[in-house]
Enzyme design. Structure first.
Site, PDB file in Angstrom:
ATOM      1  N   LYS A  87       0.860  -1.189   0.000  1.00  0.00           N
ATOM      2  CA  LYS A  87       0.000   0.000   0.000  1.00  0.00           C
ATOM      3  C   LYS A  87       0.893   1.235   0.000  1.00  0.00           C
ATOM      4  O   LYS A  87       1.745   1.404   0.883  1.00  0.00           O
ATOM      5  CB  LYS A  87      -0.887  -0.040   1.243  1.00  0.00           C
ATOM      6  CG  LYS A  87      -2.148   0.775   1.144  1.00  0.00           C
ATOM      7  CD  LYS A  87      -3.028   0.475   2.356  1.00  0.00           C
ATOM      8  CE  LYS A  87      -4.342   1.209   2.289  1.00  0.00           C
ATOM      9  NZ  LYS A  87      -5.110   1.030   3.535  1.00  0.00           N
TER      10      LYS A  87
HETATM   11  O1  G3P Z   1      -9.139   2.141   4.352  1.00  0.00           O
HETATM   12  C1  G3P Z   1      -9.088   3.467   4.783  1.00  0.00           C
HETATM   13  C2  G3P Z   1      -9.759   3.603   6.091  1.00  0.00           C
HETATM   14  O2  G3P Z   1      -9.061   2.923   7.101  1.00  0.00           O
HETATM   15  C3  G3P Z   1     -10.077   4.963   6.491  1.00  0.00           C
HETATM   16  O3  G3P Z   1     -11.270   4.875   7.152  1.00  0.00           O
HETATM   17  O4  G3P Z   1     -13.057   5.600   8.617  1.00  0.00           O
HETATM   18  O5  G3P Z   1     -10.667   6.231   9.123  1.00  0.00           O
HETATM   19  O6  G3P Z   1     -11.880   7.282   7.221  1.00  0.00           O
HETATM   20  P1  G3P Z   1     -11.735   6.064   8.079  1.00  0.00           P
END
Ligand code: G3P
Length: 218
Positions: A87
């Protein structure tokens, strides 16, 4: 559509595997920190454990932001297990590294995608996945799902093999709309996948069936 779990929690991954619907896992440094993972050895060993639980792609994020560092970390990650996807953040050095990894047959997930242009650039560099962050765009008053639609359309126009991995998917309507838009993958917490099970009429209907079955057998 593939379902990835966005977590570094081994129990949650195991639970999703047991449900029989899990196609892969995505992690990031914040998710690793949430699990209390410490040090490079701890991180590497945790990725290995995830790869042993799930039979599918597991995104492991580089920390370096310079080209040589991204290559060094990415190659070490890729050596851990055949299912590791490196990644890489959407930065200039990251795009160069994605081209390098792509030419070497190492799978990549270009993360922190917030515009169609960024997605196009990552696809041109040969990314296996691009990760538009739906929820984080919604958080700042933009439309995260509109970005997913744009990227799906652009990749379809040119037949790019890069898969659209909708990330930062926070709730069931997000997931369903990503499916309607044709995202190749969604990654989300376990509670979002489990949320797909729920409908009050299912609960009500099942209660009635079970009660009527009791009558038949009493
Ligand atoms: O895959 C990306 C993710 O971990 C971000 O999620 O909810 O932290 O915006 P969030």
């Amino acid at each position: 559509m593939k379902f990835f779990l966005d977590t570094a929690n081994l129990q949650e991954i195991q639970e999703a595997v047991e449900l029989g619907v899990l196609d892969g896992v995505t992690t990031n440094p914040s998710l690793m920190a949430k699990e209390g993972i410490k040090g490079t050895d701890g991180v590497m060993s945790h990725y290995k454990q995830i790869c042993e639980i799930v039979d599918g792609d597991v995104s492991a994020e580089v920390i370096a932001t310079d080209y040589e560092g991204i290559i060094r970390e990415g190659e070490a990650l890729a050596e851990l297990h055949p299912n590791i996807v490196v990644k890489v953040p959407m930065i200039k050095e990251g795009v160069k590294a994605i081209r390098y990894f792509s030419d070497k047959g190492i799978k990549t997930n270009c993360t922190l995608i917030f515009s169609a242009g960024q997605a196009l650039l990552a696809a041109k560099a040969g990314a296996t996945y691009v990760s538009p962050f739906v929820g984080r765009l919604d958080d700042i008053g933009h439309d995260g799902l509109q970005l997913v639609q744009q990227i799906v359309d652009i990749f379809s126009n040119y037949g790019y093999p890069t898969q659209v991995l909708a990330a930062s998917v926070r709730h069931v309507p997000h997931l369903i709309q990503c499916a309607e838009l044709g995202a190749d993958v969604v990654t989300c917490p376990l509670n979002v996948i489990m949320g797909l099970l729920n409908h009050p009429l299912t609960d009500k209907g099942l209660a009635t069936f079970l009660a009527d079955h009791q009558k038949v057998n009493s």
